[in-house]
Design an enzyme around this catalytic site. Structure first.
Site, PDB file in Angstrom:
ATOM      1  N   CYS B 133       0.829  -1.210   0.000  1.00 57.88           N
ATOM      2  CA  CYS B 133       0.000   0.000   0.000  1.00 57.88           C
ATOM      3  C   CYS B 133       0.862   1.259   0.000  1.00 57.88           C
ATOM      4  CB  CYS B 133      -0.936   0.033   1.196  1.00 57.88           C
ATOM      5  SG  CYS B 133      -2.253  -1.199   1.078  1.00 57.88           S
ATOM      6  N   HIS B 134       1.770   1.371   0.979  1.00 59.60           N
ATOM      7  CA  HIS B 134       2.568   2.602   1.077  1.00 59.60           C
ATOM      8  C   HIS B 134       4.046   2.312   1.278  1.00 59.60           C
ATOM      9  CE1 HIS B 134      -1.592   3.475   2.323  1.00 59.60           C
ATOM     10  NE2 HIS B 134      -1.435   4.478   1.489  1.00 59.60           N
ATOM     11  N   GLY B 135       4.488   1.080   0.963  1.00 59.32           N
ATOM     12  CA  GLY B 135       5.911   0.780   0.939  1.00 59.32           C
ATOM     13  C   GLY B 135       6.599   0.675   2.285  1.00 59.32           C
TER      14      GLY B 135
END
Lengths: 260, 169, 422
Positions: B133-135
């Site tokens: 999703c956001h690393g």
């Protein structure tokens, strides 16, 4: 003061006539016994609940389901209050179907506290087929589903008699003086010493009827005890606040020349 | 109006307000509490998992309280790697020994602590998990090493019932 | 809201109030001049507001747990009763709250009948009230269907079948209401939707009801027009607020007894049996608050006429302001009307009792007589009474309840000035 007493008594009168309206239809005289759970502070008799569970599970449960109860309920406050270990042991004595597992197959395992009471029949049709067409009703809310409530169930269990002369009964139909229409398809389920109570109480029909009815009352109203406790507190609170508001009102209205 | 009278009136009104407020509070609480997990939800709070078929280096995911739980049977290299990390290098310092009581088995909620996505196995810069999703990158102990997530993946309460069974919750 | 002169003291308040005059509204509600001789029968408006809000709040919370599906509705209600935190309390408040709501609305309506509150210039308030009452019945009926017990199912079947009495299109309408060939899942889901919607319609109508009330102001036990504000009035806050609050608390004590000590007494035992389309319960009885109309329905031997009679019994109330020809409002000054009023009260109670009894023999006969009298009261007695009745002298004002006066303030003033000239 006078006028509000008048209106309060009218409210109570109306409340009572509402009761009258709804109970007007029931006129049968049932057997009476002293129920510990009636009244302002009514509580269940734990021993009676535990014995009642024994009657249910050893006698009734072979035909009657109790599908809205879970084994965890047996250990919850306000109920039979078996210890958690006892309730787990009771649950484990029943088998439930679970699954599918990783192989996609259903499997049988012992029941856990979170499982619902195991039903004697798969479905209503199976129950009817096994009982000559009559469906043994689910007992979860049975006492609330009958007009006479606990008194009716208690009486029915003790109401089996020889049919009066002139009445012929079909096969598989029994005479019960408290049953609506007097014909019942359940044979007398209880007889003296049918079971052996764990606590040594003598298992008379009367005793078993009382215990199992108490158990059914709890099953239908598991929060009865907290309801009674909370109700008493709520009403005492309301009365105190009413008195305070009454004097505040008197005070405020004393500023104008008018009667409250 | 005398001062004494004023005081008495004030006391009466204050008492009425106070008692009334208590009642309103008591009446509001059931309306709020009804949204908390109910008795049947709480009863499902534990689940037992058979881990006999999990091979080293593999992860199984099971559902507990509606959330995925990763159960990984770690290889010796993964354990060594996790235990050699210095505390200063961690965003949320926790010893691997505290996270995995039995070093071979890592049990944790498979939920990224950033915004709740499910991280992917065997991905990312630290040989552990990677949240798409956001690393966020997690190491072989499920600890956050890089990315926006603030904490390590949560280790739930669990116990070994026997060598082959873990009870979560 | 006529009192536009209100100007907030603070700058921010003024800025806001110029854009949205909420503070003006609040000031109007606080200062609203209310007759100071209102008795406790007038507190039921506030009590009804409490009932509506209670039903909406408990209803919203129940809807978070209830499942509107024929296979799961009954079970989800049991889930609420057993597992949801305080679920039993919320459900019992909601179920008994419906009864308390109707108890209060009947007192409110009969208060209006006694003191002539429906008469000019308050006809619109009255008609909005009747619409609210109709919507309440619809909401209560649909709410009773939701637990999907035997009475839910068969009540829904019987009531929806009333529409089949309509010639030609009746059957089509019933099928359309059901969304099938019997009461079933589609019926349940639409009833749930409407049951959720109607309370908010009622809420909107209550706002209109109060708005319309605040134009002429409250009627009062003497039934005369009063000047406001004057020494005959008190500001709504704190005088009426505290009095309404006091009455509300007593009402809540009765309410609490039902909820905590006999929560199921007003319901029917059969509704704890899950709906079964194959078996009809021995006695189908609606909830107590619908019994008088149920008795009227059953006392007419023809299906269509029975439905028409039942509907007319309610709708006749809407034209009541024009059926009552008397210029005097309060029954206090109408000795004959007062007697007929109590006969009507007894008549409605008898109808209610007959509605609960089987429709046969003596019961049916009494129900028929009572039905006939009900219509006689509104269609014959009231119009004639206005012309025939010799009323008592009405006082000029609340504070001077002595001299003979007129119901109408303008006429009374005229008389007063004539007296002065003399």
């Amino acid at each position: 003061m006078k006028s509000f007493l008048k209106i309060f008594s009218i409210l109570i009168f109306l409340g009572c006539s509402l009761n009258f309206y709804s109970s007007a239809a029931e006129k049968v005289e049932y057997l009476k016994t002293d129920w510990s759970f009636k009244g302002l502070f009514g509580k269940f008799d734990r021993g009676s609940l535990q014995r009642g569970y024994q009657v249910y599970t050893e006698v009734c449960a072979s035909c009657h389901s109790m599908k809205y109860l879970s084994y965890r309920n047996l250990a919850e406050d306000g109920g039979p209050e078996f210890s958690v270990a006892e309730a787990k042991a009771i649950a484990a004595s029943f088998d439930v179907t679970d699954g599918p597992n990783a192989d996609g197959e259903m499997f049988i395992r012992p029941a856990k506290l979170s499982d619902k009471f195991v039903m004697p029949y798969e479905n209503i049709k199976a129950a009817q087929a096994a009982n000559g067409g009559a469906y043994p009703p689910d007992m979860s809310v049975l006492v609330k589903a009958r007009g006479g409530g606990v008194d009716y169930i208690y009486s029915l269990l003790q109401g089996y008699e020889e049919a009066p002369s002139g009445i012929t009964l079909d096969d598989g139909v029994y005479y019960n003086k408290y049953m609506y229409g007097n014909n019942i398809k359940m044979s007398a389920p209880l007889s003296d010493d049918l079971i052996e109570y764990g606590d040594g109480t003598k298992a008379t029909v009367e005793q078993m009827s009382k215990d199992v009815t108490t158990f059914l009352m709890w099953a239908a109203e598991p929060h009865l005890e907290s309801r009674h406790r909370m109700g008493f507190k709520a009403i005492v609170y309301l009365i105190i606040l009413t008195i305070l508001v009454y004097f505040s009102m008197k005070k405020i209205w004393s500023r104008v020349e008018s009667e409250v | 109006m005398s001062e004494k009278k004023t005081n008495r009136r004030d006391f009466l009104f204050t008492a009425t307000y106070a008692v009334g407020a208590v009642g309103v509070g008591a009446a509001v609480w059931p309306m709020i509490d009804q949204m908390n997990p109910d008795a049947s939800v709480k009863a499902l709070a534990s689940t037992e998992v058979d881990i006999s078929s999990v091979k080293p280096g593999n992860t199984i995911t099971v559902l507990w309280r509606g959330k995925p739980v990763f159960i990984r049977r770690r290889t010796q290299e993964e354990i060594t790697e996790a235990r050699l990390v210095k505390m200063e290098d961690l965003i949320h310092p926790e010893k691997d020994e505290d996270r995995a009581k039995n070093p071979e088995w890592l049990v944790m909620l498979g939920v990224c602590t950033h915004l709740g996505c499910v991280p992917l196995n065997d991905k990312g810069d630290y040989d552990g998990w990677f949240c798409p999703c956001h690393g966020s990158h997690y190491d072989t102990s499920g600890r956050i090493r890089k990315g926006p997530a603030p904490w390590n993946m949560e280790v739930p309460k669990y116990e070994f019932v026997n060598a082959n069974t873990i009870k979560i919750g | 809201m006529s009192d536009n002169e209100y100007i907030p003291k603070s700058k921010v308040g003024k800025w806001f109030n110029d854009r949205l005059p909420l503070l003006t509204l609040a000031n109007h509600l606080t200062d609203y001049p209310t007759p100071k001789n209102l008795n406790y029968w007038w507190t039921f408006g506030g009590i009804l507001t409490f009932c509506l809000i209670t039903q909406i709040i408990t209803g919203l919370t129940l809807a978070m747990h209830y499942i509107a599906h024929a296979d799961m509705a009954f079970e989800s209600v049991e889930h609420i009763m057993r597992d949801v935190n305080y679920g039993w309390l919320i459900r019992y408040i909601h179920a008994n709250g419906a009864s308390m709501f109707f108890l209060a609305v009947y007192i409110h309506i009969f208060r209006s009948l006694f003191y002539g509150s429906y008469k000019s210039p308050r006809e619109i308030i009255w008609i909005i009230g009747i619409i609210i009452y109709l919507l309440m019945m619809a909401a209560a009926f649909m709410g009773y269907v939701l637990p999907w017990g035997q009475m839910s199912f068969w009540g829904a079947t019987v009531i929806t079948n009333l529409f089949s009495a309509i010639p030609l299109v009746g059957e089509g309408i019933v099928t359309w209401l059901w969304g099938g060939y019997s009461v079933d899942n589609p019926t349940l889901t639409r009833f749930f939707t409407l049951h959720y919607l109607i309370p908010f319609l009622i809420l909107g109508l209550v706002v209109l009801h109060i708005w319309a009330l605040h134009v002429p102001g409250n009627n009062n036990p003497v039934g005369i027009d009063i000047k406001k504000p004057s020494k005959d009035t008190v500001p709504f806050h704190p005088y009426i607020v505290i009095k309404d609050g006091f009455a509300l608390l007593m009402f809540m004590i009765v309410f609490a007894f039902f909820v905590f000590y006999s929560p199921n007494i007003l319901g029917h035992a059969d509704n704890y049996i899950e709906a079964n389309p194959m078996v009809t319960p021995a006695h189908i009885v609606p909830e107590w608050y619908l019994l008088p109309f149920y008795a009227i329905l059953r006392s007419v031997p023809d299906k269509l006429l029975g439905v028409i009679a039942m509907l007319s019994a309610i709708l006749i109330l809407a034209v009541l302001p024009w059926l009552d020809t008397s210029k005097i409002r309060s029954a206090v000054f109408r000795p004959l009307y007062k007697q007929f009023y109590w006969i009507l009260v007894a008549d409605v109670l008898i109808l209610g009792y007959m509605g609960a009894m089987p429709a046969e023999g003596l019961y049916l006969l009494i129900a028929r007589v009572a039905t006939a009298y009900y219509f006689l009261h509104f269609l014959v007695v009231l119009p004639l009474l206005g012309f025939k009745e010799k009323t008592l002298p009405v006082p000029l004002s609340i504070t001077e309840p002595v001299l003979g006066g007129m119901a109408n303030l303008a006429t009374a003033k005229q008389n007063e000035s004539i007296d002065k000239i003399k």
